[in-house]
Design a protein around this motif. Sequence first.
Motif, short mmCIF file in Angstrom:
data_model
loop_
_atom_site.label_atom_id
_atom_site.label_comp_id
_atom_site.label_asym_id
_atom_site.label_seq_id
_atom_site.Cartn_x
_atom_site.Cartn_y
_atom_site.Cartn_z
N LEU A 112 -1.23 7.58 -5.17
CA LEU A 112 -2.41 8.44 -5.08
C LEU A 112 -2.03 9.89 -4.87
O LEU A 112 -2.49 10.88 -5.40
CB LEU A 112 -3.15 8.03 -3.70
CG LEU A 112 -4.66 8.51 -3.56
CD1 LEU A 112 -5.38 7.89 -4.41
CD2 LEU A 112 -5.14 7.73 -1.97
N GLY A 113 -0.72 10.13 -4.35
CA GLY A 113 -0.48 11.38 -4.02
C GLY A 113 0.18 12.06 -5.21
O GLY A 113 -0.28 13.26 -5.63
N TYR A 133 0.87 -1.25 -0.19
CA TYR A 133 0.03 -0.24 0.20
C TYR A 133 0.92 1.34 -0.04
O TYR A 133 0.29 2.32 -0.49
CB TYR A 133 -1.16 -0.02 1.17
CG TYR A 133 -0.62 -0.16 2.48
CD1 TYR A 133 -0.79 -1.26 3.29
CD2 TYR A 133 0.01 0.81 3.13
CE1 TYR A 133 -0.60 -1.52 4.56
CE2 TYR A 133 0.57 0.62 4.61
CZ TYR A 133 0.26 -0.60 5.23
OH TYR A 133 0.64 -0.77 6.44
N HIS A 134 1.99 1.11 0.25
CA HIS A 134 2.99 2.41 0.26
C HIS A 134 2.85 2.84 -1.42
O HIS A 134 2.88 4.20 -1.53
CB HIS A 134 4.41 2.07 0.46
CG HIS A 134 4.51 1.93 2.09
ND1 HIS A 134 5.68 1.65 2.68
CD2 HIS A 134 3.74 2.04 3.24
CE1 HIS A 134 5.41 1.54 3.95
NE2 HIS A 134 4.08 1.70 4.08
N LEU A 163 -1.55 11.49 -8.20
CA LEU A 163 -2.56 11.68 -8.96
C LEU A 163 -3.23 12.94 -8.26
O LEU A 163 -3.79 13.89 -9.25
CB LEU A 163 -3.60 10.52 -8.68
CG LEU A 163 -4.99 10.85 -9.05
CD1 LEU A 163 -5.08 10.70 -10.64
CD2 LEU A 163 -6.14 9.62 -8.47
N PHE A 164 -3.32 13.36 -6.94
CA PHE A 164 -3.81 14.42 -6.44
C PHE A 164 -3.01 15.63 -6.89
O PHE A 164 -3.69 16.67 -7.42
CB PHE A 164 -3.75 14.34 -4.75
CG PHE A 164 -4.84 13.36 -4.34
CD1 PHE A 164 -6.10 13.08 -5.15
CD2 PHE A 164 -4.72 12.71 -3.13
CE1 PHE A 164 -7.06 12.16 -4.50
CE2 PHE A 164 -5.46 11.89 -2.58
CZ PHE A 164 -6.75 11.65 -3.42
N ALA A 207 -3.89 16.46 -10.50
CA ALA A 207 -5.21 17.10 -10.64
C ALA A 207 -5.25 18.38 -10.14
O ALA A 207 -5.80 19.38 -10.72
CB ALA A 207 -6.19 16.15 -9.65
N ALA A 242 -0.26 4.73 -2.13
CA ALA A 242 -0.30 5.83 -1.39
C ALA A 242 0.31 6.75 -1.98
O ALA A 242 0.00 8.09 -2.57
CB ALA A 242 0.28 5.69 -0.19
#
Lengths: 104, 650
Positions: A81-82, A74-75, A84-85, A88, A78
């Motif tokens: 995800l970082g 999951y690291h 992606l944000f 965005a 994460a």
Amino acid sequence: MKNIGQPAKRTFPWSHVTGYVGSIVLTVLALLFTVKAPFSQGSLITILLGFAILQILIQLIFFMHITEKNGPAYHSIAIALGFLFTFAVVAGSIWVMTFGSQVQ
Amino acid sequence: MLKSLISYLQNANLMIQISAVAIILTLVGIVFALTYFKKWGWLWREWITTVDHKKIGIMYLVCALLMFFRGGVDALLMRTQLAFPNLHFLNAQHYDEIFTTHGTIMILFMAMPFIFAMFNLVVPLQIGARDVAFPFLNAVSFWLFFFGAMLFNLSFVLGGSPDAGWVGYPPLSELPYSPGPGVNYYVLGIQISGIGSIATGINFIVTILKMRAPGMTLMRMPLFTWSVLASCIVIIFAFPALTVALALLGMDRIFGTHFFTMLHGGNPMMYINLFWVWGHPEVYIVILPAYGIFSEVVSTFCRKYIFGYKSMVVSLMMISIISYFVWVHHFFTMGAGPGVNSFFAVASMAVGIPTGVKVFNWLFTMFRGRIRITLPMLWTLAFIPCFAVGGATGIMLAVAPADYQFHNSYFLIAHFHQVLIGGVVYGLLAGMYFWWPKILGFKLNETLGKWAFWFFNLGFYVCFMPQYALGFMGMTRRVYTYPAESGWGTLNFVSTIGAFMMGIGFLFIVAQILYSIRHGERDTTGDPWDGRTLEWSLPSPVPHYNFAQIPVVDDMDAWWKMKQQQKEGIQPQKEPLKPIHMPSPSSLPFFMGLAFFICGFGLVFNQFTIATIGLIGVVICMLWRSLEKDTGYYISVEEIKKNEAAVRGL
């Protein structure tokens, strides 16, 4: 918590200092390019984006232990995800803010 | 500076002067009471220097309820002013200040500490941990929030409150249009408490990922913990945008830069963009934990496993991801073009899908369950229709062309109050009633709670339904008075009646808490609701080390499973008793908050000497902490045994 009673070996935290200085240098460079250098808006944004990517790398490498590999999967989720944000917010803001050049 | 403060108070209106006197009297009263009852040492040892997540949670809860009161008084003052046409109960300036502080306080200093209270009170207990991952940092977060909130709240007696709306858009919030300290208070108060919020986000992500009891895999985690994880992910990525927006605005105001002033190459639209890059995720930050609370409450009071656990988890994560792609719907009218508006309109509608999934899952959990109508369940039941209407009007606002009509009208006001009160406030109250006996050892009185519920819930509809109509009739937000010919008088009057009903509801909650402290039903079992998750396996109130032995988890709803196994005679697996390592209390978080407060106060009035003194204080606290050699202390096995025997009545 792990090191109770057996203090970790103290060495001077060179990587933190490098990271700290590096991030300040990048910030000052960004400011100088914006205030002093004669670039068109488009190329200035490109240069600043370049600095921003370097800044992300500095943070990840010197402060956020990206190079230390032992951890569950999951690291990487994460971090994805970082990114992606970040994408965005940055790409979205540029897209939103480049409306009607008459405002500039 | 002192002179300007005194002249401000001399020229302020009577209400503010009375408040100033009341604040001084209250402070004197508190100091006197603490001295008279010899409670200073108790306050210092048990609360100010504590790093215990349960006590920090209680302090957050107390602050949130106080701020709820303050924000509520602001709301009632506004509704009184709007009750009749052409009223001049408040003047325009005072009205502006009140709607600004109402919004800022309710979002940042009521909803945020309220969710942090729930995080702190529940998450470590639910995952079988003894504290959060970074207890010291947790205390730092609390004190930064506390001093940030103080700085903001003192503004109205010390130089004037911010008056540029809770969003603080430039150019209005820039120096030429908002001189005086007001907007500086806004910038610095939020900035200081914002540092604390980011730290809390990091703290709970690490706690949830790293400190779960053995056997509790991610997909066995209670849904409240999942919702906190989702909320914290949003916190750490969204709050930096607010930090940047406010830092740039602050530099414009304090150091004379021109980030947001048109004449010097700045662009005020950029502030609006950055503000909502944080602002929209922010509403998901506060609503996600409420969703988690509803899931726990519904499952417990229907005595069923939650319907569609996996889809609940997926929807939580989907909401936190999509929440980053919707922010422009707050300024469709800025005119960024059809491409931008369509993209963000579609994304805004898409975020309704996972939310809809969750609502149906709650309904399916209730379906054929044996519903027990307790206070937490009552608020949950009231939430569903309220949120459904709020969601539907939200979809109307997400339609970009239609938004040109609704934008900044009372329709919008009614919509966001419906989702924020109907969703967040109802959820947090449900959570408060649900976990109150766990933390404080007694239940809150049901009868008074039902009075509070009906006044608040009915008052809500009386207050806000007319505002949808007022929006269609052309009433825009932030008007402080209106002519009789507008025809808005009747509906506004009805709305004001509703607001006061909600005020009465709040007073019932206060009465309920005060009554129950003395007469509330004591919880001797530790499991007053027949709960399902690990926190209910502990005695109430929870001992300071939480779990004497860390439980071993082998399924969802671990405590429910253990209870069933116990009925069959199987004792739950537990790790053997070992000395427990605890973090030591520390006064540094308090002093660090105080130093930030001093620094912020100096900057508000452009007094750089004071600001520098505060900043030096911050640096000293950080150095002190870095060089400190404190590894905590141990609780011995004998002590644990003695204490467990006492609290479990063995």
